[in-house]
Design a protein around this motif. Structure first.
Motif, PDB file in Angstrom:
ATOM      1  N   ALA A   1       0.732   7.341   2.244  1.00  0.00           N
ATOM      2  CA  ALA A   1       0.000   8.610   2.305  1.00  0.00           C
ATOM      3  C   ALA A   1      -1.452   8.323   2.674  1.00  0.00           C
ATOM      4  N   TYR A   2      -2.043   9.207   3.487  1.00  0.00           N
ATOM      5  CA  TYR A   2      -3.420   9.006   3.936  1.00  0.00           C
ATOM      6  C   TYR A   2      -4.347  10.069   3.357  1.00  0.00           C
TER       7      TYR A   2
ATOM      8  N   PRO B   1       0.809  -1.222   0.000  1.00  0.00           N
ATOM      9  CA  PRO B   1       0.000   0.000   0.000  1.00  0.00           C
ATOM     10  C   PRO B   1       0.841   1.271   0.000  1.00  0.00           C
ATOM     11  N   LEU B   2       0.374   2.254  -0.763  1.00  0.00           N
ATOM     12  CA  LEU B   2       1.019   3.570  -0.785  1.00  0.00           C
ATOM     13  C   LEU B   2       0.032   4.696  -0.499  1.00  0.00           C
ATOM     14  N   TRP B   3      -1.256   4.386  -0.574  1.00  0.00           N
ATOM     15  CA  TRP B   3      -2.297   5.383  -0.278  1.00  0.00           C
ATOM     16  C   TRP B   3      -3.457   4.663   0.380  1.00  0.00           C
ATOM     17  N   ALA B   4      -4.012   5.262   1.445  1.00  0.00           N
ATOM     18  CA  ALA B   4      -5.078   4.593   2.189  1.00  0.00           C
ATOM     19  C   ALA B   4      -6.001   5.617   2.829  1.00  0.00           C
ATOM     20  N   GLY B   5      -7.181   5.151   3.215  1.00  0.00           N
ATOM     21  CA  GLY B   5      -8.138   6.002   3.898  1.00  0.00           C
ATOM     22  C   GLY B   5      -9.054   5.173   4.772  1.00  0.00           C
TER      23      GLY B   5
ATOM     24  N   GLY C   1     -14.159   4.092  11.818  1.00  0.00           N
ATOM     25  CA  GLY C   1     -13.144   3.051  11.874  1.00  0.00           C
ATOM     26  C   GLY C   1     -13.595   1.677  11.429  1.00  0.00           C
ATOM     27  N   ASP C   2     -14.608   1.609  10.556  1.00  0.00           N
ATOM     28  CA  ASP C   2     -15.120   0.306  10.143  1.00  0.00           C
ATOM     29  C   ASP C   2     -15.087   0.075   8.637  1.00  0.00           C
ATOM     30  N   LEU C   3     -14.657   1.064   7.866  1.00  0.00           N
ATOM     31  CA  LEU C   3     -14.580   0.935   6.413  1.00  0.00           C
ATOM     32  C   LEU C   3     -13.353   1.696   5.932  1.00  0.00           C
ATOM     33  N   GLY C   4     -12.606   1.087   5.038  1.00  0.00           N
ATOM     34  CA  GLY C   4     -11.405   1.748   4.547  1.00  0.00           C
ATOM     35  C   GLY C   4     -10.946   1.167   3.228  1.00  0.00           C
ATOM     36  N   PHE C   5      -9.839   1.666   2.732  1.00  0.00           N
ATOM     37  CA  PHE C   5      -9.306   1.196   1.452  1.00  0.00           C
ATOM     38  C   PHE C   5      -7.807   1.413   1.410  1.00  0.00           C
ATOM     39  N   THR C   6      -7.152   0.682   0.529  1.00  0.00           N
ATOM     40  CA  THR C   6      -5.745   0.937   0.236  1.00  0.00           C
ATOM     41  C   THR C   6      -5.507   0.683  -1.250  1.00  0.00           C
ATOM     42  N   THR C   7      -4.453   1.273  -1.772  1.00  0.00           N
ATOM     43  CA  THR C   7      -4.043   1.027  -3.150  1.00  0.00           C
ATOM     44  C   THR C   7      -2.540   1.181  -3.250  1.00  0.00           C
ATOM     45  N   GLY C   8      -1.970   0.492  -4.210  1.00  0.00           N
ATOM     46  CA  GLY C   8      -0.534   0.537  -4.399  1.00  0.00           C
ATOM     47  C   GLY C   8      -0.131  -0.369  -5.549  1.00  0.00           C
ATOM     48  N   PRO C   9       1.168  -0.464  -5.835  1.00  0.00           N
ATOM     49  CA  PRO C   9       1.631  -1.268  -6.963  1.00  0.00           C
ATOM     50  C   PRO C   9       1.745  -2.748  -6.609  1.00  0.00           C
TER      51      PRO C   9
END
Length: 281
Positions: free
Chosen positions: A150-151, A87-91, A96-104
């Motif tokens: 990064a957030y 992961p490089l970006w997340a939210g 505090g019960d739903l989130g995401f991440t993305t990266g290469p």
């Protein structure tokens, strides 16, 4: 001061104290879940790790939306491909019960593209993913594994309940869909958050407004969107949605993250994933 006034003041103070004492949702917990998933991917293989970390209702595009447990459960055992991602970006939602991440990600050491995962906290406090599937974005220049993440900015407002949030997000999706039927670029620029990301092409994920405008230019000028599902956080400040997309020369699916900003619901993340072409008989 009257007794009723004293009681009212005490109640206000109690509410303020409770709000200050409430723990702030930390996106690092979503990042930790993603990293645990990735570690199991190398240790257990693709099938085992994807089954372990996906929620019962999780979906993947195969190429239509399918339950992940069914797709990976039917996959053959074994396999030697080494899939690595980070992961490089997340939210995360304020609740505090739903989130995401993305990266290469890479396959057998060769960088391929980017992943995107939506996560939900489970009843036992652990995390399982609800959606996994990313764009063909170029991994060129992406930070190395173990780099700082990064957030995304937290939501400025909250709808107060998942049901109310989904009703509002449904309206926002309808407005976006209406605009995209005549001018997709203008519709997105009106809906995207200041720190929002739009992906789907083979270019690197946008890191600036200019990059975002360039990414939108790679899409069809008009698209017909049809919602298929999604879920909002308990606080009603973050939601993910997915649906079908059709344009003049093709079709596919979209996946989005919506955040309730000061100005209303705004797109924090959007990916448009074309479906594979059906071979002509």
């Amino acid at each position: 001061m009257r007794r009723s006034d004293l009681l009212a003041a005490a109640a206000i103070l109690l509410l303020a104290t409770s709000a200050q004492a409430a723990p702030k949702a930390d996106p690092a917990q979503v990042v930790a879940a993603e990293r645990a998933f990735a570690a199991d991917g190398l240790a257990m293989g693709i099938k085992g790790s994807f089954l372990k970390h996906s929620a019962p209702e999780a979906i993947v595009l195969d190429p239509e939306p399918m339950l992940a447990q069914a797709v990976y459960g039917a996959a053959p055992d074994g396999g030697t491909a080494k899939l690595a991602w980070w992961p490089l970006w997340a939210g995360i939602a304020r609740s505090g019960d739903l989130g995401f991440t993305t990266g290469p990600y890479s396959v057998n050491g060769t960088m391929r593209a980017w992943y995107f995962t939506v996560w939900a906290r489970q009843a036992d406090g652990g995390w399982k993913w609800l959606f996994d599937g990313g764009p063909p974005s170029s991994p060129e220049g992406a930070a190395a594994q173990g780099s700082a993440v990064a957030y995304a900015h937290p939501a400025a407002r909250a709808a107060g309940s998942p049901a109310k949030a989904m009703a509002e997000v449904t309206a926002a999706e309808a407005a976006l869909a209406t605009g995209a039927k005549s001018d997709l670029k203008a519709a997105y620029l009106a809906a995207i958050a200041e720190d929002g990301r739009v992906v789907g092409s083979k270019a690197r994920p946008p890191m600036s407004r200019a990059d975002l405008v360039a990414e939108l230019a790679t899409r069809p000028t008009t698209v017909a969107f049809s919602p298929l599902g999604g879920q909002a956080s308990a606080a009603g400040d973050l939601a993910w949605t997915y649906g079908a997309a059709r344009w003049a020369e093709g079709r596919g699916h979209y996946v989005r993250i919506w955040r309730k900003d000061a100005a209303g619901w705004r797109l924090l993340f959007d990916e448009l994933l074309p479906a594979p072409e059906t071979p002509k008989s």
